[in-house]
Design an enzyme around this catalytic site. Structure first.
Site, PDB file in Angstrom:
ATOM      1  N   GLY A 157     105.519  54.917  35.174  1.00 33.25           N
ATOM      2  CA  GLY A 157     105.444  55.718  34.358  1.00 33.25           C
ATOM      3  C   GLY A 157     106.127  57.068  35.595  1.00 33.25           C
ATOM      4  N   ARG A 178      98.611  47.747  40.997  1.00 36.49           N
ATOM      5  CA  ARG A 178      97.797  47.645  42.413  1.00 36.49           C
ATOM      6  C   ARG A 178      96.396  47.247  42.391  1.00 36.49           C
ATOM      7  NH1 ARG A 178     101.041  50.389  45.081  1.00 36.49           N
ATOM      8  NH2 ARG A 178     102.395  52.082  44.258  1.00 36.49           N
ATOM      9  N   ARG A 203      91.719  54.282  36.558  1.00 37.45           N
ATOM     10  CA  ARG A 203      91.212  53.061  38.287  1.00 37.45           C
ATOM     11  C   ARG A 203      90.044  53.080  38.395  1.00 37.45           C
ATOM     12  NH1 ARG A 203      97.339  53.745  41.038  1.00 37.45           N
ATOM     13  NH2 ARG A 203      98.422  52.427  39.438  1.00 37.45           N
ATOM     14  N   GLN A 253     104.004  64.118  40.606  1.00 38.77           N
ATOM     15  CA  GLN A 253     105.173  64.295  39.980  1.00 38.77           C
ATOM     16  C   GLN A 253     105.682  65.426  38.122  1.00 38.77           C
ATOM     17  OE1 GLN A 253     105.025  59.757  38.084  1.00 38.77           O
ATOM     18  NE2 GLN A 253     104.265  59.097  40.003  1.00 38.77           N
ATOM     19  N   ASP A 284      97.599  56.741  45.966  1.00 39.80           N
ATOM     20  CA  ASP A 284      97.664  55.563  45.610  1.00 39.80           C
ATOM     21  C   ASP A 284      96.922  54.863  46.610  1.00 39.80           C
ATOM     22  OD1 ASP A 284      98.789  55.872  43.348  1.00 39.80           O
ATOM     23  OD2 ASP A 284     101.019  55.627  43.840  1.00 39.80           O
ATOM     24  N   LYS A 288     106.001  45.213  38.972  1.00 39.61           N
ATOM     25  CA  LYS A 288     106.063  47.382  39.431  1.00 39.61           C
ATOM     26  C   LYS A 288     106.544  47.839  40.608  1.00 39.61           C
ATOM     27  CE  LYS A 288     103.911  51.148  37.575  1.00 39.61           C
ATOM     28  NZ  LYS A 288     104.768  51.349  36.407  1.00 39.61           N
TER      29      LYS A 288
END
Length: 447
Positions: free
Chosen positions: A107, A401, A357, A184, A326, A426
């Site tokens: 990503g 995660r 998530r 981001q 995160d 990842k």
């Protein structure tokens, strides 16, 4: 590709050992783009071995070298599955001007390359995995179009794949962007700002989500000689030349968070994580403060951080994770496992990550009888029916995660089967090997 499941077991609730973490994926990806923009003047040290960072480095290196013009119907595939292939190719005066880059599930690479590739004056299609094609990119594409990029959507409006056409010419030096979206997007624009002929002034609308990640970006740019001003909600970076320097990538605080989780679920813990500092650029270093609520003490000495566990009732009832999303899975799973009915805010971006998530957490926590209830922008744990089973299967949803946030439950659950163990590549490829170092047993499931 077949998925490889594993079974985790842990005898006893004591963990002791030294764990050398890989370089920060967040820092490394920023450093790699800075290095590419600097034309080699900025070197990257302590390169992360996370798959996302390796993928991005492979792509940037190939763009610098130029894709060979006679690679007709061939593919370049890195070890993590990212595909860089020619489209035929289209050749003008002996050079390739059209090719495709498939970044797989990376990503960060998708966002950073969406801003970086238009500066190369090539026609490039940028695509990714099936999930990547469901993750929005429209806010960043709109910004790049306003700057002067010619970008079109190949399939669905607002989502990858995108086709970036050659012929970038800067049309403005001022862009407005919402602050409550993925940081981001903002970082991608800040990274290229000094390379734009007119520089860039970025106006952030509303409250800024994940502010530490933006601060990290600006700090790394400053280390590379790029100055900025940040006045209220406006960041300005003029056209500048990079300085010759090296960017040292610190070990990954996001990876460290799983060791804090393991310590929190243990009866006794003595862990040393070399290379981590109390003055980190990484926003996820706030895990030291969050886990202090669970009795984890962090002592910085001998070039790293020592973690120890002391019995302590958890008092904190509200965790605001806006600046460190995160860490959400890690903190929520620890609270659930301990039966601590906390509430969480700042989770707005979790639904557009590698998976949804929020839904993934709700589904997996239900397996131990815990509910994660959504009320507007607040999420609350209901642990009234919590129970620890003898065996549990953890679905990972192609999300690294999810695998690592739930793995510490093996301290409490005698047999914990984790789906698709390779997904951790990842960001933290050595995770399972590191668990073995502190007494976990990792057994492959024979399909």
């Amino acid at each position: 590709m077949a998925k490889h499941n594993i079974i985790l077991t842990k005898q006893g609730k004591t963990v002791k050992g030294t764990i050398q973490l890989t370089g920060s994926k967040s820092e490394c990806n920023r450093a790699l783009v800075i290095g590419a923009l600097s034309k080699g003047k900025v070197k990257v040290e302590n390169m992360s071995d996370a798959a996302d960072a390796v993928t991005l480095k492979t792509i940037l290196d190939l763009q610098e070298q130029g894709v060979p013009p006679l690679m007709v119907n061939t593919q370049v595939v890195d070890e993590h599955g990212a595909i860089i292939k020619s489209n035929g190719p289209t050749i003008t005066q002996g050079r390739t001007v059209s090719h495709e880059i498939n970044i797989g599930p990376a990503g960060t690479a998708m966002r950073f390359l969406t801003a970086y590739l238009p500066l190369l004056n090539k026609t490039i299609t940028l695509t990714g995995s099936e999930r990547m094609q469901q993750r929005p990119i429209g806010v960043l594409v709109d910004a790049m179009r306003k700057l002067g990029s010619n970008i079109e959507y190949v399939k669905n409006e607002g989502f990858p794949p995108i086709k970036i056409h050659e012929g970038f010419a800067q049309q403005t030096n001022r862009i407005s962007i919402k602050g409550d979206i993925s940081s981001q997007y903002i970082t991608a624009l800040l990274l290229i700002a000094s390379s734009l002929p007119q520089g860039l002034t970025l106006e952030i609308e509303g409250e800024l989500t994940s502010r530490p990640y933006v601060e990290m970006t600006l700090a790394m740019l400053r280390q590379a000689g790029i100055q900025h001003t940040w006045d209220a909600n406006t960041i300005t970076i003029a056209n500048q030349i990079f300085a010759e320097t090296a960017l040292l990538v610190e070990p990954d605080w996001s990876a460290a968070s799983y060791w804090y989780s393991i310590a929190a679920l243990s009866d006794e813990a003595e862990l040393f994580l070399p290379g981590l500092t109390s003055y980190s650029l990484q926003g996820d270093s706030v895990i030291t403060e969050l886990m202090a609520n669970f009795g984890i003490t962090s002592v910085f000495k001998d070039g790293g951080v020592y973690l120890t566990k002391e019995p302590k009732p958890v008092q904190r009832k509200i965790f605001d994770l806006k600046e460190c999303p995160d860490l959400a899975q890690t903190v929520i799973v620890v609270c659930a496992a301990l039966g601590h009915e906390a509430s969480f805010t700042g989770l707005e971006t979790l639904k557009i990550k590698e998976t949804d998530r929020i839904l993934a957490l709700q589904t997996e926590l239900a397996k131990i009888g815990v509910k994660l209830i959504e009320k507007g922008q607040v999420y609350k744990l209901d642990c009234s029916e919590k129970q620890i089973p003898q065996r549990m299967f953890v679905n990972t949803y192609d999300d690294h995660r999810m695998a690592m946030a739930f793995a510490p439950l093996a301290i409490l659950i005698p047999k914990l089967e984790v789906e698709d163990a390779d997904v951790v590549e990842k960001s933290y490829p050595a995770f399972w090997k590191d668990l073995i170092k502190v007494g976990f047993e990792v057994t492959p499931v024979i399909q």
